[in-house]
Enzyme design. Structure first.
Site, PDB file in Angstrom:
ATOM      1  CG  ASP A  65      40.363  57.012  89.532  1.00 22.65           C
ATOM      2  OD1 ASP A  65      41.185  58.198  90.295  1.00 22.65           O
ATOM      3  OD2 ASP A  65      40.591  55.727  90.543  1.00 22.65           O
ATOM      4  CG  HIS A 121      39.394  50.523  94.354  1.00 25.37           C
ATOM      5  ND1 HIS A 121      38.655  52.055  93.924  1.00 25.37           N
ATOM      6  CD2 HIS A 121      41.154  51.005  93.658  1.00 25.37           C
ATOM      7  CE1 HIS A 121      39.491  52.679  94.204  1.00 25.37           C
ATOM      8  NE2 HIS A 121      40.813  51.677  93.891  1.00 25.37           N
ATOM      9  CG  ASP A 122      41.034  51.829  97.899  1.00 19.59           C
ATOM     10  OD1 ASP A 122      41.784  50.928  96.751  1.00 19.59           O
ATOM     11  OD2 ASP A 122      41.375  52.780  97.687  1.00 19.59           O
ATOM     12  CD  GLU A 153      40.955  57.829  98.097  1.00 15.58           C
ATOM     13  OE1 GLU A 153      41.109  57.153  98.562  1.00 15.58           O
ATOM     14  OE2 GLU A 153      42.444  58.271  97.517  1.00 15.58           O
ATOM     15  CG  ASP A 167      44.703  57.983  94.125  1.00 10.40           C
ATOM     16  OD1 ASP A 167      43.793  56.970  94.238  1.00 10.40           O
ATOM     17  OD2 ASP A 167      45.494  58.142  94.196  1.00 10.40           O
TER      18      ASP A 167
END
Ligand code: NOJ
Length: 554
Positions: free
Chosen positions: A99, A331-332, A258, A201
């Site tokens: 990431d 995870h969000d 993302e 990210d």
């Protein structure tokens, strides 16, 4: 049919390392825990694991606040552990995907410590600094993604710095070529370690507007979301093409950006032959409850037809160019069975229903840890029980908007990122077998029945359903590469589509309701039932949450 690359033919598994498996008793997961479970992942048919950040970090935002881009946080292990994970993964054809968090660093990163020390140090413009307005107030009225102003006053330097996320996550200044080079060097460091790709990210925020102006307030706090003011600023693609040239090009890896806020119409500029990334996480289908923006106390109602439309748009946009990362969880986000299916839905049936779409649609499926077990949301009875920084910010925001504490907590129950971050449920042992110590986050109470050990030996478990369907997918040209076409477009109960290749069509129908529904598409007489979440299908009927896969040979 075009030849597919390795990452188009496999499923990716997202690991939240802090919650995956603790091998030391520290209460938090570690790299050795991941290596220990590679066989489990291989059996599930996984070709790559995306790890959320494992770099040194003060953990204000669980690793998304990085203080060193080319090292491993000691809580996760050592560089040797990492190298071992990559090597063991390779032996099983599982690549490790890192990431990259390049919009911001931690405020404890050496770059920021130097940058804040004065207005004329060598790294003075590595971050985004501005003077106060004449009255001493922040330069603009922008609200950060986690709540509060994006501006933080720094006494040492006598200026404000910008942070799109937490105060401890100052935004890097991408306008400075030295900053870009330092970030590209960090990414190349991991390529040399043999990683299989990157998830990048918050990439839509890296370019800031030329002028910093106040925006029209969108809340009672007089502020406007920073997203409205800075996401996808013109010129961002120039930075990203440079990133691609300097890092991604020439490597047998995949990249997935993302990119909150990139619409289906714009996807072509971002992915595929003329774009930058191989895939893009865009959020239209998982943000249907937040159509007005990331404000949890203003949830919006949505219909199944909207979900279908959002996915159909992304499928259409990546039909001939680019590739779609299929996901319902990360995870969000809350757990998908709580988010997409009605209250009271049986979690096993619900997980299979969504899993059927995940594993039969066109694109690369991303399974988030525990999704393959049917893990579900938690609802803790005090905001203090929550670790997630965004939950705290949104709770405050709800109170400011006039909601009671109980109501504010209900929004947190529904949207909290901690829903996805509770420890992985390995067994019915204490702490679900996640740790022998004190778990950093409580384990979901349902772990005695919902866990990998129990599900491994239960033929009808969610886990075995995912294994079988993923296996079917990976050996089926039509599921891998066939065209996608939406069916029953206006139906508010059934999610349906067809995948077509030269000699075959595969139909997928999923009942999103708790009612029995009838369906009578014309293909029924020609196609045969090949897979489903119930043992058999009664032609023309879908029981509550039933998912079916039919095949028609041409
Ligand atoms: C998106 C990440 O997925 C999220 O977990 C994080 O808080 C923000 N970006 C900031 O890095």
């Amino acid at each position: 049919m075009k030849n597919l690359k390795w990452w188009q033919k496999t499923a990716v598994y997202q690991i939240y390392p802090k919650s995956f498996l603790d091998t030391t008793g520290s209460g938090t997961g570690d790299l050795r825990g991941i290596t220990d479970k590679l066989d489990y992942l291989q059996k599930l048919g996984i070709g790559a694991v995306w790890l959320t950040p494992i770099y040194p970090s003060p953990q204000i935002d669980n690793g998304y606040d990085i203080s060193d881009y080319t090292a491993i946080d000691k809580n996760f292990g050592t560089m040797k552990d990492f190298e071992n994970l990559v090597a063991e993964g390779k032996r099983r054809n599982i690549r490790v995907v890192m990431d990259l968090v390049f919009n911001h660093s931690s405020d404890k990163h050496a770059w920021f410590i130097e940058s804040k020390s004065s207005k004329n140090n060598p790294k003075a413009d590595w971050y985004i600094w501005r003077d106060a307005k004449a009255d001493g107030s922040p330069p603009t009225n922008w609200r950060g993604i986690f709540g509060g102003s994006v501006w933080q006053w720094c006494e040492e330097r006598g200026q404000y710095y910008l942070h799109t996320f937490a105060v401890e996550q100052p935004d890097l200044n991408w306008e400075n070529p030295k900053v870009r080079q330092a970030l590209f060097d960090a990414a190349n460091f991991w390529l040399e370690k043999g990683v299989g790709g990157f998830r990048i990210d918050a990439i839509t925020y890296i370019k800031k507007p030329a002028e910093f102006l106040d925006g029209e307030p969108d809340g009672k706090d007089g502020m406007v979301s920073v997203h409205t003011m800075t996401a996808n600023t013109d010129g961002i693609l120039d930075f990203l093409h440079e990133f691609k040239r300097e890092v991604f090009d020439g490597h047998d890896i995949f990249t997935v950006g993302e990119a909150n806020g990139v619409d289906a119409e714009d996807l072509q500029k971002w992915v595929g032959s003329d774009g930058v990334f191989d895939m893009l996480f865009e959020f239209s289908h998982v943000n249907l409850s937040l159509k007005g923006g990331e404000i949890w106390c203003r949830p919006t109602k949505w219909k199944l037809t909207e979900l279908k439309q959002a996915i159909a748009n992304s499928q259409a946009a990546t039909k001939n160019n680019g590739w779609y990362p299929i996901f319902f969880e990360n995870h969000d986000k809350p757990r998908s069975i709580n988010y997409f299916l009605p209250k009271g839905a049986d979690s096993v049936k619900a997980a299979k229903a969504l899993g059927t779409i995940l594993l039969t649609m066109r694109g690369t499926p991303f399974i988030f840890e525990g999704q393959e077990l049917g893990m579900s949301n938690v609802a803790w009875n005090s905001i203090d029980a929550y670790d997630d920084i965004q939950s705290h910010g949104q709770y405050e925001l709800a109170l400011n908007e006039g909601f009671s504490k109980e109501q504010a907590l209900e929004f947190v129950h529904f949207f909290s990122r901690d829903n996805a971050r509770t420890p992985m449920q390995w067994s019915a042992d204490a702490n679900a077998g996640f740790t022998a110590g004190k778990s950093w986050l409580p384990v979901n109470e349902n772990y005695k029945t919902c866990n990998a050990e129990v599900e491994d030996v239960d033929e009808n478990s969610v886990l075995n359903y995912f294994r079988k369907l993923n296996n079917l997918r990976q050996n089926n040209e039509t599921l891998l590469n066939g065209d996608y076409e939406e069916l029953l477009k206006d139906d508010e109960k059934i999610f349906a589509f067809v995948r077509s290749a030269e000699n075959k069509k595969i139909y997928v129908l999923v009942n999103f309701t708790l009612d029995e529904v009838k369906f009578s598409p014309e293909f029924l007489s020609r196609a045969k039932f090949i897979f489903g979440s119930f043992e058999n299908n009664v032609a023309g009927t879908l029981r509550p949450l039933e998912a079916v896969v039919y095949e028609e040979m041409k």
